[in-house]
Design an enzyme around this catalytic site. Structure first.
Site, short mmCIF file in Angstrom:
data_model
loop_
_atom_site.label_atom_id
_atom_site.label_comp_id
_atom_site.label_asym_id
_atom_site.label_seq_id
_atom_site.Cartn_x
_atom_site.Cartn_y
_atom_site.Cartn_z
N CYS A 1 0.85 -1.19 0.00
CA CYS A 1 0.00 0.00 0.00
C CYS A 1 0.88 1.23 0.00
O CYS A 1 2.09 1.13 -0.20
CB CYS A 1 -0.96 -0.01 1.18
SG CYS A 1 -0.17 0.27 2.75
N ALA A 2 0.30 2.39 0.24
CA ALA A 2 1.07 3.63 0.13
C ALA A 2 2.13 3.73 1.20
O ALA A 2 3.30 4.02 0.92
CB ALA A 2 0.13 4.83 0.17
#
Lengths: 75, 375
Positions: free
Chosen positions: B73-74
């Site tokens: 994810c980020a």
């Protein structure tokens, strides 16, 4: 705009703002409005994308002093 | 099942070694479309984490059990959540420590060549951003070219090698990433060079990097020669190292050429770009090995993970070097350009010393691919 409930998600990092927003949404009725106040910049793209996927409407979205405000009307 | 934590370094090895990997990317569809972890043999599934809050059962059939699975994810948080849910469902998965943020920052140093008398040439490959930095080492001394902002990586590498950093160069004023050049120079006492034509607005002292500048590294005098090669910016300068390696900066890449518009002057600089690529570089020896400052796609990596190719081969294979008609060339590099790099105007301001964002803000500015090329 009548706000039914406010969620304080300040200081929470991803994924918690969304996790809590979802839980809060489960407690209000269709057509009612949830106010979410967050600080995690990821929320800027994630909350609208999440709302869209659930059919909810973002009535308003604003940024004031590093605080992100979202007003979400439940589908 | 256990949840494993992988570092960006672990993932980088898998990219370079051409291993298989299944990546479950739980960012938004837009973010995934824009930029992801590229690998030759990687497979992907993009499902935003907020669609998995009620459980992962629906996606289980899409996740293979016969290969390694990495959740990305980020920043990390959502990938940990999803990885734990998969683990509870009986799957063994890993998540990427620090998420795409750490992927964007990771540098893998790879030796490109041995130079005479024990000298070495290293390429620092920033896989997540496509940036390439260089270090020339020779008998106790080092020169660095196009350093990215993670200055510790370079100063520690020099320490490990027992060399003193004497010269730090930027081939041009970068627009896609924040330079670490002048900070390394300030920390080590090295000389920092920047092309004067790119430096008209900078607010710090620098040594002009002019055409024909020559520095020698170490007592065996490894030659580093500057060659003015404008076009991406008006100051863009290339280097010839030891008469064997051509560092092209953002002018010429393996599978593409530089774009002339990031400082806002595409129409003015297209002629310079043409002149550099079709005249100045043509006068050089075809056996020079081109070492660019970026790669755009994973296919530009060689088997050992380096990004390097013989100039003569590029004259044959690189589309941007084979547009005979000048008007067609002009329209190729000025019309239909790809989107500009994230925050490129701010990044230029940082590299001029005009603004000094904190580390988090710098990370944010550099998110996404580099986009310095025209294909």
């Amino acid at each position: 705009m009548k706000i039914t409930k406010t969620l304080d998600a300040k200081g929470l990092a991803c994924p918690m703002p969304i996790v809590k927003t979802k839980k809060a949404m489960d407690t209000i009725n269709s057509g009612e409005v949830l106010e979410v106040v967050a600080t995690d910049k990821g929320a800027l793209s994630d909350i609208p994308a999440w709302a869209k996927s659930g059919g909810h409407t973002i009535l308003e979205q604003k940024t004031e002093d590093d605080l992100l405000y979202f007003y979400i009307q439940k589908a | 099942m256990t949840v494993n934590k992988w570092t960006a370094a672990t993932v980088a090895r898998k990219v370079i070694d051409n291993e298989e990997l299944f990546i479950l990317d739980v960012r938004n569809a837009d973010a995934f479309e824009d930029w992801k972890i590229d690998g030759h043999k990687f497979e992907y599934l993009n499902i935003p984490y907020f669609e998995l809050l009620d459980g992962v059962e629906e996606i289980l059939p899409k996740i293979p059990t016969d290969k390694e699975v990495l959740v990305v994810c980020a920043k990390e948080g959502s990938s940990v959540m999803v990885a734990e849910m998969l683990s509870e469902a009986g799957r063994e998965v890993a998540y990427l420590e620090g998420g795409m943020k750490s992927w964007s920052s990771y540098l893998e140093p790879i030796k490109v060549a041995d130079l005479p008398n024990g000298g070495e040439l290293y390429q620092f490959v920033r896989l997540g951003k496509g940036c390439l930095s260089y270090m020339v080492i020779s008998e106790g001394e080092a020169a660095i070219i196009d350093a990215v902002r993670f200055t510790d990586i370079f100063t520690n590498f020099a320490k490990d090698k027992g060399v003193e950093i004497k010269h730090v160069f930027d081939t041009h004023l970068h627009a896609d990433h924040i330079s670490g050049g002048r900070h390394i120079a300030a920390e080590t006492g090295a000389t920092y060079y920047l092309p004067p034509k790119d430096a008209t607005e900078v607010v710090f002292d620098y040594t002009p990097l002019n055409d024909g500048l020559n520095v020698k590294i170490g007592s065996s005098q490894i030659d580093v020669n500057a060659l003015y090669s404008p076009g991406h910016t008006i100051g863009s300068t290339s280097f010839v190292i030891d008469n064997q390696y051509l560092l092209t900066g953002d002018i010429l890449f393996i599978d593409s050429i530089g774009r002339p518009d990031l400082a806002g002057l595409a129409e003015d600089w297209v002629g310079d770009l043409r002149e550099t690529l079709y005249t100045r570089y043509r006068e050089l020896a075809e056996d020079l090995v081109v070492l660019p400052a970026h790669f755009m796609i994973i296919d530009e990596l060689n088997e050992d993970g380096t990004v390097a190719k013989r100039l003569g081969d590029l004259f044959k294979e690189n589309h941007g070097l084979n547009i005979e008609d000048e008007d067609e060339f002009r329209s190729t590099v000025t019309d239909n350009l790809p989107p500009q790099p994230n925050a490129y105007e701010q990044i230029r301001q940082v590299n001029m010393g005009k603004i000094t964002p904190d580390n988090d803000e710098q990370t944010e500015m550099e998110i996404g691919p580099n986009r310095c090329a025209v294909r």
